[in-house]
Structures are given as C-alpha cells and as structure tokens.
Design a protein around this motif. Structure first.
Motif, PDB file in Angstrom:
ATOM      1  N   ARG A 111     -15.070  25.684  55.355  1.00  0.00           N
ATOM      2  CA  ARG A 111     -16.174  26.508  55.204  1.00  0.00           C
ATOM      3  C   ARG A 111     -17.336  26.109  56.514  1.00  0.00           C
ATOM      4  N   LEU A 112     -17.554  24.777  56.932  1.00  0.00           N
ATOM      5  CA  LEU A 112     -18.282  24.799  58.038  1.00  0.00           C
ATOM      6  C   LEU A 112     -17.756  24.844  59.005  1.00  0.00           C
ATOM      7  N   VAL A 113     -16.661  24.486  59.523  1.00  0.00           N
ATOM      8  CA  VAL A 113     -15.913  24.677  60.814  1.00  0.00           C
ATOM      9  C   VAL A 113     -15.409  25.815  61.391  1.00  0.00           C
ATOM     10  N   GLY A 114     -14.762  26.591  60.258  1.00  0.00           N
ATOM     11  CA  GLY A 114     -14.357  27.735  60.278  1.00  0.00           C
ATOM     12  C   GLY A 114     -12.896  27.800  60.562  1.00  0.00           C
ATOM     13  N   ARG A 115     -12.416  26.677  60.509  1.00  0.00           N
ATOM     14  CA  ARG A 115     -10.644  26.860  60.490  1.00  0.00           C
ATOM     15  C   ARG A 115     -10.277  25.713  59.817  1.00  0.00           C
ATOM     16  N   PRO A 116      -8.972  25.415  59.550  1.00  0.00           N
ATOM     17  CA  PRO A 116      -8.429  24.304  58.829  1.00  0.00           C
ATOM     18  C   PRO A 116      -8.428  23.065  59.443  1.00  0.00           C
ATOM     19  N   LEU A 117      -8.535  22.199  58.481  1.00  0.00           N
ATOM     20  CA  LEU A 117      -8.336  20.643  59.068  1.00  0.00           C
ATOM     21  C   LEU A 117      -6.857  20.330  59.252  1.00  0.00           C
ATOM     22  N   GLU A 118      -6.058  20.759  58.652  1.00  0.00           N
ATOM     23  CA  GLU A 118      -4.815  20.480  58.636  1.00  0.00           C
ATOM     24  C   GLU A 118      -3.943  21.782  59.230  1.00  0.00           C
ATOM     25  N   PRO A 119      -2.926  21.509  60.080  1.00  0.00           N
ATOM     26  CA  PRO A 119      -1.964  22.596  60.544  1.00  0.00           C
ATOM     27  C   PRO A 119      -1.384  23.490  59.518  1.00  0.00           C
ATOM     28  N   GLU A 120      -1.432  24.353  59.663  1.00  0.00           N
ATOM     29  CA  GLU A 120      -0.652  25.568  58.751  1.00  0.00           C
ATOM     30  C   GLU A 120       0.852  24.916  58.499  1.00  0.00           C
ATOM     31  N   GLY A 121       1.203  24.876  57.145  1.00  0.00           N
ATOM     32  CA  GLY A 121       2.547  24.428  56.684  1.00  0.00           C
ATOM     33  C   GLY A 121       2.392  23.069  56.558  1.00  0.00           C
ATOM     34  N   GLU A 122       1.310  22.431  56.820  1.00  0.00           N
ATOM     35  CA  GLU A 122       1.337  20.828  56.654  1.00  0.00           C
ATOM     36  C   GLU A 122       0.042  20.793  55.564  1.00  0.00           C
ATOM     37  N   GLY A 123       0.016  19.484  54.899  1.00  0.00           N
ATOM     38  CA  GLY A 123      -1.152  19.337  54.169  1.00  0.00           C
ATOM     39  C   GLY A 123      -0.804  18.744  53.060  1.00  0.00           C
ATOM     40  N   GLY A 124      -1.815  18.584  52.394  1.00  0.00           N
ATOM     41  CA  GLY A 124      -1.995  17.507  51.167  1.00  0.00           C
ATOM     42  C   GLY A 124      -2.610  16.077  51.302  1.00  0.00           C
ATOM     43  N   PRO A 125      -2.710  15.762  50.232  1.00  0.00           N
ATOM     44  CA  PRO A 125      -3.423  14.310  50.103  1.00  0.00           C
ATOM     45  C   PRO A 125      -2.447  13.386  50.840  1.00  0.00           C
ATOM     46  N   ASP A 126      -1.209  13.364  50.586  1.00  0.00           N
ATOM     47  CA  ASP A 126      -0.323  12.388  51.207  1.00  0.00           C
ATOM     48  C   ASP A 126      -0.239  12.507  52.801  1.00  0.00           C
TER      49      ASP A 126
END
Length: 150
Positions: free
Chosen positions: A20-35
C-alpha cells in the motif's frame, strides 16, 4: 503482535502495508508466504512496535544473520540497540520521517551486531505498519544483506 514469525497475520501486516505505501510487493512474484519471508528471503526484514521505546516484534532469518541475534534474543529487544549511540539520532530522524510520510526509501546507515561490530546497510526501505483498521502497529525495515553478512 504475536510472537510467532510464521503467523499469517504478521506476514499480511508486513506485506500489505509495504504494498500500500511503497506501491510494489515486498516479495518477488511467485514467491512469498510467512515461511518464505522468514526463512528464505535473501533480504533482511525487521519490525518494531509503537512503544515509547519501540521493541522488535519481527526479524527474519536474514536479519538475524546480519545482527547476530536469534529469534528469541531479537524479540522484545529495544530497536534502538540496533544502532550505536552516535547513530541513534540519525535513526530517530529517519523514524520520524517514516511516521510523517508513510515510508522512506534509499536509506543507508551504520548498524551494530550482537558482538558490537559495526556494519553498513544501504538501499533500505522503512515503512509504517498499518492494519486494515487504519491503526499504526509499528514500523518495519528491509534492506539487502551486506556481502560480508551473507
């Protein structure tokens, strides 16, 4: 905030506030989740609460490696201790700017690890942690792991 680094609510707060604030995802597309963010992310992520002397509530493994603290040592530690005393005034100016503007990018500074060794961080982004209800829950930071800390 809960003390479980894999808590989906903590992950959502970190990643959704960043988007919301930075305007891009923190995690790369296709990656992610708490683990992934906690165990595998190749960049450091830390967060502290809103207390008068903010305390760490999150530090992924990359951040733990940079600072030399494990999860239990990080959790509840005053975040000001991540910088030496002469650097704390600059760090506070940064946090004040984040509170005012929502986020700051391009941050660089000197931090100190558990053994008292200084190390530089660069290309950092610091952002407000804002819940779905609009309440500020703290602030978080991410930065690339310095080459000598990998």
């Amino acid at each position: 905030m809960p003390s479980d680094p894999l808590d989906p609510a903590v992950h959502a707060l970190l990643t959704e506030s960043f988007r919301r604030l930075v305007g891009r995802p923190l995690e790369p597309e296709g990656e992610g989740g708490p683990d992934w963010l906690y165990r595998q992310a190749p960049f450091a992520v830390l967060a502290h609460d809103t207390g008068a002397d903010p305390r760490f509530v999150y530090a992924n493994r990359a951040a733990q490696g940079c600072f030399g603290y494990d999860w239990d040592a990080f959790l509840g530690m005053p975040s000001r201790l991540s910088a030496e005393a002469p650097e704390r005034a600059e760090r506070q100016r940064l946090l004040d700017a984040v509170a005012r503007d929502g986020f700051v990018s391009g941050y660089a500074g000197i931090r100190v690890d558990a053994a008292g060794r200084r190390f530089p961080i660069a290309e950092g982004i610091v952002w407000q942690l804002i819940g779905e209800d609009g309440a500020v829950r703290g602030q978080a930071a991410t930065f690339p792991v310095p080459a000598d800390r990998r």
